[in-house]
Design a protein around this motif. Structure first.
Motif, PDB file in Angstrom:
ATOM      1  N   SER A  39       0.831  -1.205   0.000  1.00 30.52           N
ATOM      2  CA  SER A  39       0.000   0.000   0.000  1.00 30.52           C
ATOM      3  C   SER A  39       0.862   1.251   0.000  1.00 30.52           C
ATOM      4  O   SER A  39       0.540   2.243  -0.648  1.00 30.52           O
ATOM      5  CB  SER A  39      -0.928  -0.001   1.214  1.00 30.52           C
ATOM      6  OG  SER A  39      -0.172  -0.094   2.417  1.00 30.52           O
ATOM      7  N   ASP A  42       2.494   1.630  -3.497  1.00 29.14           N
ATOM      8  CA  ASP A  42       1.503   2.189  -4.424  1.00 29.14           C
ATOM      9  C   ASP A  42       1.321   3.674  -4.183  1.00 29.14           C
ATOM     10  O   ASP A  42       1.178   4.469  -5.119  1.00 29.14           O
ATOM     11  CB  ASP A  42       0.162   1.469  -4.260  1.00 29.14           C
ATOM     12  CG  ASP A  42       0.219   0.020  -4.722  1.00 29.14           C
ATOM     13  OD1 ASP A  42       1.176  -0.320  -5.455  1.00 29.14           O
ATOM     14  OD2 ASP A  42      -0.680  -0.750  -4.349  1.00 29.14           O
ATOM     15  N   ASP A 181      -8.676   7.416  -0.611  1.00 27.50           N
ATOM     16  CA  ASP A 181      -8.208   6.742  -1.818  1.00 27.50           C
ATOM     17  C   ASP A 181      -7.322   5.540  -1.478  1.00 27.50           C
ATOM     18  O   ASP A 181      -7.246   4.575  -2.243  1.00 27.50           O
ATOM     19  CB  ASP A 181      -7.406   7.706  -2.705  1.00 27.50           C
ATOM     20  CG  ASP A 181      -8.322   8.662  -3.460  1.00 27.50           C
ATOM     21  OD1 ASP A 181      -9.538   8.366  -3.551  1.00 27.50           O
ATOM     22  OD2 ASP A 181      -7.828   9.690  -3.935  1.00 27.50           O
ATOM     23  N   THR A 184      -9.535   2.132   2.309  1.00 28.53           N
ATOM     24  CA  THR A 184     -10.927   1.939   1.914  1.00 28.53           C
ATOM     25  C   THR A 184     -11.591   0.904   2.807  1.00 28.53           C
ATOM     26  O   THR A 184     -10.948   0.115   3.474  1.00 28.53           O
ATOM     27  CB  THR A 184     -11.013   1.455   0.455  1.00 28.53           C
ATOM     28  OG1 THR A 184     -10.449   0.148   0.379  1.00 28.53           O
ATOM     29  CG2 THR A 184     -10.288   2.386  -0.486  1.00 28.53           C
ATOM     30  N   GLN A 185     -12.906   0.901   2.794  1.00 26.32           N
ATOM     31  CA  GLN A 185     -13.683  -0.051   3.569  1.00 26.32           C
ATOM     32  C   GLN A 185     -14.366  -1.095   2.675  1.00 26.32           C
ATOM     33  O   GLN A 185     -15.053  -1.960   3.176  1.00 26.32           O
ATOM     34  CB  GLN A 185     -14.759   0.705   4.369  1.00 26.32           C
ATOM     35  CG  GLN A 185     -14.176   1.637   5.428  1.00 26.32           C
ATOM     36  CD  GLN A 185     -13.324   0.897   6.444  1.00 26.32           C
ATOM     37  OE1 GLN A 185     -13.771  -0.112   6.987  1.00 26.32           O
ATOM     38  NE2 GLN A 185     -12.124   1.369   6.688  1.00 26.32           N
ATOM     39  N   GLU A 186     -14.176  -1.008   1.373  1.00 23.20           N
ATOM     40  CA  GLU A 186     -14.821  -1.974   0.484  1.00 23.20           C
ATOM     41  C   GLU A 186     -13.984  -3.237   0.381  1.00 23.20           C
ATOM     42  O   GLU A 186     -12.804  -3.254   0.725  1.00 23.20           O
ATOM     43  CB  GLU A 186     -15.009  -1.345  -0.894  1.00 23.20           C
ATOM     44  CG  GLU A 186     -13.698  -0.981  -1.572  1.00 23.20           C
ATOM     45  CD  GLU A 186     -13.909  -0.250  -2.887  1.00 23.20           C
ATOM     46  OE1 GLU A 186     -12.956  -0.189  -3.674  1.00 23.20           O
ATOM     47  OE2 GLU A 186     -15.035   0.237  -3.108  1.00 23.20           O
ATOM     48  N   LEU A 187     -14.599  -4.324  -0.062  1.00 27.66           N
ATOM     49  CA  LEU A 187     -13.901  -5.596  -0.209  1.00 27.66           C
ATOM     50  C   LEU A 187     -12.940  -5.501  -1.395  1.00 27.66           C
ATOM     51  O   LEU A 187     -13.361  -5.345  -2.543  1.00 27.66           O
ATOM     52  CB  LEU A 187     -14.916  -6.718  -0.436  1.00 27.66           C
ATOM     53  CG  LEU A 187     -14.404  -8.141  -0.208  1.00 27.66           C
ATOM     54  CD1 LEU A 187     -13.957  -8.337   1.220  1.00 27.66           C
ATOM     55  CD2 LEU A 187     -15.489  -9.151  -0.559  1.00 27.66           C
ATOM     56  N   THR A 188     -11.670  -5.584  -1.093  1.00 24.65           N
ATOM     57  CA  THR A 188     -10.639  -5.406  -2.111  1.00 24.65           C
ATOM     58  C   THR A 188     -10.149  -6.745  -2.631  1.00 24.65           C
ATOM     59  O   THR A 188     -10.492  -7.807  -2.107  1.00 24.65           O
ATOM     60  CB  THR A 188      -9.452  -4.628  -1.524  1.00 24.65           C
ATOM     61  OG1 THR A 188      -8.872  -5.439  -0.503  1.00 24.65           O
ATOM     62  CG2 THR A 188      -9.901  -3.304  -0.938  1.00 24.65           C
ATOM     63  N   ALA A 189      -9.286  -6.667  -3.635  1.00 23.86           N
ATOM     64  CA  ALA A 189      -8.678  -7.888  -4.166  1.00 23.86           C
ATOM     65  C   ALA A 189      -7.842  -8.580  -3.092  1.00 23.86           C
ATOM     66  O   ALA A 189      -7.781  -9.822  -3.029  1.00 23.86           O
ATOM     67  CB  ALA A 189      -7.809  -7.544  -5.376  1.00 23.86           C
ATOM     68  N   GLU A 190      -7.199  -7.775  -2.222  1.00 26.01           N
ATOM     69  CA  GLU A 190      -6.415  -8.360  -1.130  1.00 26.01           C
ATOM     70  C   GLU A 190      -7.304  -9.138  -0.170  1.00 26.01           C
ATOM     71  O   GLU A 190      -6.933 -10.207   0.311  1.00 26.01           O
ATOM     72  CB  GLU A 190      -5.662  -7.264  -0.369  1.00 26.01           C
ATOM     73  CG  GLU A 190      -4.438  -6.742  -1.085  1.00 26.01           C
ATOM     74  CD  GLU A 190      -3.658  -5.779  -0.210  1.00 26.01           C
ATOM     75  OE1 GLU A 190      -4.301  -5.041   0.554  1.00 26.01           O
ATOM     76  OE2 GLU A 190      -2.425  -5.780  -0.276  1.00 26.01           O
ATOM     77  N   GLN A 191      -8.486  -8.572   0.103  1.00 25.57           N
ATOM     78  CA  GLN A 191      -9.401  -9.266   1.004  1.00 25.57           C
ATOM     79  C   GLN A 191      -9.916 -10.561   0.382  1.00 25.57           C
ATOM     80  O   GLN A 191     -10.077 -11.570   1.076  1.00 25.57           O
ATOM     81  CB  GLN A 191     -10.570  -8.342   1.371  1.00 25.57           C
ATOM     82  CG  GLN A 191     -10.143  -7.193   2.287  1.00 25.57           C
ATOM     83  CD  GLN A 191     -11.211  -6.150   2.436  1.00 25.57           C
ATOM     84  OE1 GLN A 191     -11.914  -5.822   1.480  1.00 25.57           O
ATOM     85  NE2 GLN A 191     -11.351  -5.606   3.633  1.00 25.57           N
ATOM     86  N   ILE A 223      -5.127  -5.679   6.661  1.00 29.41           N
ATOM     87  CA  ILE A 223      -6.219  -5.774   5.691  1.00 29.41           C
ATOM     88  C   ILE A 223      -7.516  -5.686   6.478  1.00 29.41           C
ATOM     89  O   ILE A 223      -7.746  -6.485   7.389  1.00 29.41           O
ATOM     90  CB  ILE A 223      -6.152  -7.095   4.896  1.00 29.41           C
ATOM     91  CG1 ILE A 223      -4.853  -7.163   4.088  1.00 29.41           C
ATOM     92  CG2 ILE A 223      -7.357  -7.220   3.966  1.00 29.41           C
ATOM     93  CD1 ILE A 223      -4.678  -8.461   3.333  1.00 29.41           C
TER      94      ILE A 223
END
Length: 881
Positions: A39, A42, A181, A184-191, A223
C-alpha cells in the motif's frame, strides 16, 4: 547526525510518524530501514512528490549517526542495518511507539512509549502541544498513519488521543479524499485473496460433540474488514463455531462467531483482552506472535470444550522393544539411548512384559546388571486397542501409576502410550489449527504455490516426480532441511535433501532407473545420492535417529520415524519438512516450532545436550547467525558457553573442526563470525595462543578489502578466500605455533609442509619488499615478478593485507594486474634457428628475454628476435674467444 527511521515493511503509521518526528527534530534525515508494504509502495508511485525529502539507506554513512529516532518499533531485529547503530556505544536512541514498553529489546534514552491506537497520534499531539505548524501535505501524511492503524478510528484499540490527533490534523488541512483513496472499507482484491487463504487453512475439529473451526493466515500489513470475511466463511461452510486468526504486521486479530451454546465466543475472546457476546466477539493481540496466539487459543478452547479422543490419536509408533534375554545393564543403555522410561519386552513377536527405568536403576544399585530383564520385568499389564477411549487409558496410567500401555491391533503391537504421551495430550494434544499451512514469510499462501513462484520449473517438476515415485513405492517422501528453510525465507536453494519413510536406497535405485540417473548408496547409513546426467545431485536418506556414544563422537544411526529424524537435526529452523507425495504435495510439517523461530529470526537447538553430542553445532550456530542475519537464542547461547567451559570442543576431531572453520571463513561476512567465535571463547580450540587482538583485527579487515578487490578485478580468477582469512587469523602466531595449529586441524602432511614453507617464504619476501621500499630503492618489474611468481594467490593476498606499506601493496597489485601473465613470444625453436646449440644457455637467454619484456624494454616479437640474435652472437663470441 540525526536519523529518523522505522521498521522494515513500513506502513502508513510508520510514514506518518516519521513525518511528524521530522517536525520535532529539524534537520534529521528520514530513512526507511528496508522495504515498504505494498500500500505504501503504491502510494509513493502515485504521489512521488511526497518522497523527495527521504534519504536512501545506501546513501547514508551509518558510522556518522549520533542520534537515532525510531518510530513504531522497539525491536532491533526489525530495523535492518540500523541494528548496528543502536548497539554502538554513545549513540542516543529516542523511541516513539504505541506498543507496550516491554515489547522490544532496544533501550531508549528518550522519546515516548505508551498505549495508543497509532504511533502517529502520539507524535501529532506533541506537535499540537508545542504549537509546531504543519502544512496540508504533512497533515495528510500523518492522517494516513492515524487512520490505517485505527481502522479509520473504529478498531477497539483506538483511543481518545487518536480522535484528538485526527481532529487537529483535519484543522490543518488534511485531505480526507486522499486518505480514503488509500484506506478503503470496500472488499478489495487483497481481502478476496485473504479469504481464499483462510478457506484453504480452515480446519474443523470435533470437541466433545461440538464442531470447532479455526482458520488462520499471516499477512505483512493490515487488511480491513476481517469480520466480514468471518461472516462469509461461516455462511459458505455452514460452520458451528469459527475462529479467524490473522497475523497482520505487529498484531494478531481474532474474530469469533458461534451458533452453538457449547462455544461462548465472548468468554473465549475475554482471555485475549477482547470482548463481545456469546455469538460474536473479537480481540486484538499485540504482545504475541500468530503461532503463540494459535497455541493460546487451542489451550483456551480445551479449557472450555473437552474433546473425546482415542488411543490411536496419541500413541507413539513405531515401537522400540527389547528381547527378554537383554541384560539389565544393556536395558539401561537402551532406555538412555532412546530417552524413554519404559520399553516392551518382546520375544518371537509376543509381548511378555515391560521393563521400566526405575526397575533397571534399582537392579543396578544391587549389582544385578548381568541378570536378564525377563527376571524383573512387569508381566501384568493392560492392553489397549486403537479405539480405546483416552479416559480409560488415563485411569489406568495415572490411577495405577503405570509408565506405559501397549496398543494392539489384530494381535500385533502397533504402538505404545506413555505417561508423557498422556500428559502432552492433556495439556496440548493434536493441534486444533493446522500449523503446516502457516507459511512464512509470504502472506498465507500454500507451500506448493510458493514453490511454483520461487523455484525453477525444473526443480518443481523434479519434486513432483520424487513424490510420484514415492507414492508408487508406498513410501512417504519429504524434502527437508535447508531447502525448506530457505524457501520460507524467500532464498533460492537447489541443494535438495530428501528423506524417505522407508528404504531410501531402494527409492533412490528405483528413481534413478526410471529417469536415467546414476546413484551411489551408503548402506551403513541408509543413504544414497542420485546423480543426473548433467551432474545435478539429490541426497536421499531413510528417516533415522542418531545417538552418540560419547561427546564429540560420530553418531550411530538407526531407522526411525520422520519426527525422530527431524529431532536429530541441529536447529529448529532446519527441522521443517515438505511432503512430496500427492495429494499431500506441498504439505508443510513443523514439529518443533521452526516457523516461529524463522519469524523471530532465532537460532535455537532442539535439546540441552545438542552441543555435548555434536560440538560442531557451535560453529554452525555462528555460521547461520551471520548468514541469515539471525541471532542465537539466549538459552542456546548459554548452552554454547557451557560446552566451551566444559571443554567438549577439545574432543572434536581436527578434520571436523577444520571443515567447520572453512565453512565459516567462506561466509559473506566471515569477520563478524570470527568476532563471535572470539566472544564465545572458541578460538582457543584452534590454538590456545590465538588472539583476536587489534593487530589481527586490522589484518582481517584488510584481508576482506583485498579479497573483494581481487574477486571484482579477476572475475575468472580462483581464490580460496578462507585460506586468506585463515592466514590472517593466524598472523600473530610464531612459526611453531602455526605448525601446531595445522596439526590440530589435521591438515594433510603434504599440504601442511607446503603451507608452512610458503608462509615462511612469503614473510621473507614481504620483508625484502618493505626494506627496499623503506630505502626508496625501487624494485624493477622483473624483480617483482621473480619475487612473487612462486607464491600462491592466497599468500599474495595475505601479504597485501598484512603489510602496512601502501607502496608494497601497489607492487603486489602490479604483479596481479600486469606481470603475472607476461610470456615471451620466442621459444627454443627460434633460438635453434638462430644457430644456438642446445644446452643450458637456452634457459638463460629466454630468462633475459622475459626480463626485458617485463621491464618494457621490448614490446613485440620482432624486438624479442633482435635481442635474441644479439644474445646468441654474444654467446658465440664468448665461446670462440
Amino acid at each position: 547526525m540525526d536519523v529518523i527511521t522505522t521498521h522494515v515493511n513500513a506502513d502508513f503509521d510508520c510514514l506518518g510518524a516519521m513525518v511528524a518526528a521530522s517536525k520535532l527534530y529539524p534537520g534529521a534525515l528520514m530513512v526507511f530501514s528496508g522495504s515498504q508494504e505494498k500500500s505504501m509502495r503504491d502510494f509513493f508511485l502515485k504521489s512521488t512528490s511526497y518522497v523527495l525529502n527521504f534519504t536512501r539507506l545506501k546513501d547514508l554513512e551509518l558510522g556518522s549517526v549520533t542520534r537515532l529516532i525510531l518510530v513504531d518499533c522497539q525491536h532491533s531485529s526489525r530495523i535492518g542495518r540500523f541494528a548496528e547503530v543502536v548497539r554502538r556505544p554513545g549513540v542516543e536512541v529516542h523511541i516513539y511507539d504505541h506498543h507496550p514498553e516491554s515489547s522490544g529489546d532496544i533501550t531508549a534514552s528518550g522519546g515516548v512509549i505508551r498505549e495508543c491506537g497509532s504511533s502517529t497520534a502520539i507524535l501529532t499531539l506533541m506537535l499540537a502541544e508545542r504549537g509546531i505548524k504543519v502544512n496540508p501535505t504533512e497533515a495528510t501524511l500523518m492522517m494516513l498513519g492515524v487512520y490505517e492503524d485505527t481502522g479509520s478510528l473504529i478498531f477497539p484499540s483506538t483511543t481518545v488521543d487518536d480522535f484528538r490527533a485526527a481532529a487537529w490534523l483535519l484543522e490543518r488541512g488534511a485531505n480526507l479524499n486522499t486518505v480514503s483513496d488509500f484506506i478503503t472499507q470496500e472488499l478489495t482484491a487483497e481481502q478476496v485473496s485473504l479469504l481464499n487463504d483462510l478457506l484453504k487453512a480452515l480446519k474443523t475439529t470435533n470437541l466433545h460433540g461440538a464442531q470447532v473451526s479455526i482458520a488462520h493466515a499471516s499477512v505483512d500489513h493490515y487488511i480491513g474488514d476481517i469480520a466480514v470475511l468471518a461472516h462469509m466463511m461461516r455462511d459458505m461452510e455452514n460452520l458451528q463455531a469459527l475462529f479467524v486468526v490473522a497475523g497482520m504486521g505487529s498484531r494478531v486479530y481474532i474474530v469469533a462467531r458461534s451458533r452453538i451454546p457449547e462455544v461462548n465466543a465472548g468468554e473465549i475472546m475475554h482471555e485475549f483482552g477482547g470482548g463481545g457476546h456469546a455469538t460474536a466477539a473479537s480481540a486484538t493481540v499485540k504482545e504475541l506472535t500468530l503461532l503463540q496466539v494459535l497455541a493460546k487459543l487451542e489451550q483456551t478452547l480445551r479449557e472450555h470444550v473437552n474433546p473425546r479422543r482415542v488411543a490411536r490419536d496419541i500413541m507413539s509408533a513405531p515401537v522400540k522393544t527389547l528381547p527378554g534375554t537383554t541384560t539389565i545393564a544393556a536395558a539401561g543403555e537402551l532406555l538412555t539411548r532412546y530417552n524413554v522410561n519404559a520399553m516392551p519386552v518382546v520375544d518371537k513377536g509376543h509381548m511378555n512384559g515391560i521393563i521400566s527405568r526405575n526397575v533397571v536403576e534399582t537392579a543396578l544399585f544391587h549389582g544385578l546388571g548381568e541378570v536378564p530383564v525377563s527376571e524383573y520385568m512387569h508381566t501384568e499389564f493392560v492392553k489397549a486397542a486403537p479405539a480405546t477411549p483416552i479416559a480409560e487409558i488415563q485411569g489406568y496410567i495415572l490411577g495405577h501409576d503405570r509408565r506405559l500401555m501397549p496398543v494392539f491391533e489384530h494381535g500385533e503391537l502397533v504402538g505404545v502410550i506413555t505417561r508423557t504421551n498422556l500428559l502432552r495430550y492433556m495439556f496440548a494434544g493434536e493441534a486444533l489449527y493446522d500449523v503446516a499451512r502457516d507459511n512464512l514469510p509470504v502472506r498465507g499462501r500454500d507451500v506448493d504455490r510458493l514453490m511454483n513462484r520461487l523455484l525453477a520449473p525444473r526443480i518443481v517438476q523434479l519434486l513432483r516426480d520424487l513424490g510420484r515415485v514415492g507414492k508408487e513405492l508406498d513410501m512417504p517422501v519429504y524434502v527437508v532441511g535447508g531447502f525448506v528453510r530457505d524457501l520460507l525465507l524467500g532464498f533460492q536453494n537447489d541443494d535438495i535433501d530428501v528423506t524417505i519413510e522407508g528404504d531410501g536406497i531402494l527409492f533412490a535405485e528405483t528413481f534413478a532407473r526410471e529417469f536415467g540417473c546414476r546413484f551411489k548408496d551408503h548402506e551403513k547409513f541408509g543413504t544414497a545420492v542420485i546423480i543426473f546426467p548433467d551432474g545435478f545431485k539429490i541426497d536421499v536418506a531413510s528417516t533415522r535417529l542418531e545417538y552418540y556414544s560419547s561427546p564429540g563422537a560420530l553418531p550411530t544411526v538407526e531407522r526411525s520415524s520422520l519426527k525422530m529424524d527431524l529431532y536429530r537435526r541441529d536447529f529448529t529452523i532446519n527441522t521443517l519438512a515438505i511432503q512430496l507425495n500427492s495429494p499431500e504435495f506441498g504439505h508443510l510439517i513443523d514439529y518443533f516450532g521452526g516457523q516461529k523461530d524463522l519469524q523471530e529470526r532465532l537460532i535455537r537447538v532442539l535439546h540441552n545436550l545438542s552441543f555435548v553430542e555434536d560440538p560442531t553445532r557451535v560453529f554452525r550456530a555462528i555460521r547461520f547467525e551471520h548468514r541469515l542475519d539471525f541471532h542465537i537464542a539466549k538459552h542456546t547461547e548459554n548452552l554454547i558457553k557451557n560446552a566451551v567451559r566444559m571443554d567438549f570442543l577439545h574432543k572434536l576431531g581436527g578434520k571436523r573442526l577444520l571443515t567447520e572453520l572453512i565453512h565459516i571463513l567462506r561466509e559473506k561476512d566471515s569477520l563478524r563470525a570470527v568476532e563471535r567465535m572470539n566472544e564465545l571463547g572458541l578460538l582457543r580450540f584452534i590454538n590456545p595462543e590465538l588472539r583476536l587482538d587489534a593487530g589481527t583485527r586490522k589484518v582481517l579487515e584488510e584481508a576482506k578489502k583485498i579479497v573483494s578487490w581481487f574477486e571484482l578485478l579477476f572475475l575468472e580468477g580462483h581464490c580460496e578466500k578462507w585460506a586468506v582469512y585463515f592466514l590472517a587469523l593466524c598472523q600473530s602466531l610464531a612459526d611453531e605455533q602455526f605448525w601446531g595449529t595445522c596439526v590440530r586441524l589435521s591438515v594433510t602432511e603434504h599440504y601442511r609442509e607446503k603451507l608452512f614453507e610458503m608462509r615462511i617464504k612469503s614473510g621473507e619476501v614481504l620483508e625484502i619488499m618493505q626494506r627496499r621500499v623503506a630505502r626508496r630503492a625501487m624494485l624493477t618489474r622483473s624483480e617483482i615478478y621473480h619475487l612473487l611468481k612462486e607464491l600462491p594467490v592466497e599468500l599474495l593476498l595475505f601479504m597485501m593485507a598484512k603489510t602496512g606499506s601502501e607502496e608494497v601493496k601497489k607492487l603486489i597489485s602490479l604483479y596481479f594486474t600486469q606481470l603475472q601473465n607476461v610470456r615471451c613470444f620466442t621459444n627454443g625453436g627460434d633460438l635453434q634457428a638462430l644457430g644456438l646449440p642446445a644446452g643450458p644457455r637456452y634457459r638463460e637467454i629466454l630468462g633475459l628475454l622475459l626480463d626485458a619484456r617485463l621491464n618494457n624494454e621490448i614490446q613485440s616479437r620482432e624486438d624479442e628476435l633482435k635481442l635474441a640474435e644479439q644474445l646468441v652472437k654474444q654467446h658465440s663470441s664468448e665461446m670462440t674467444g
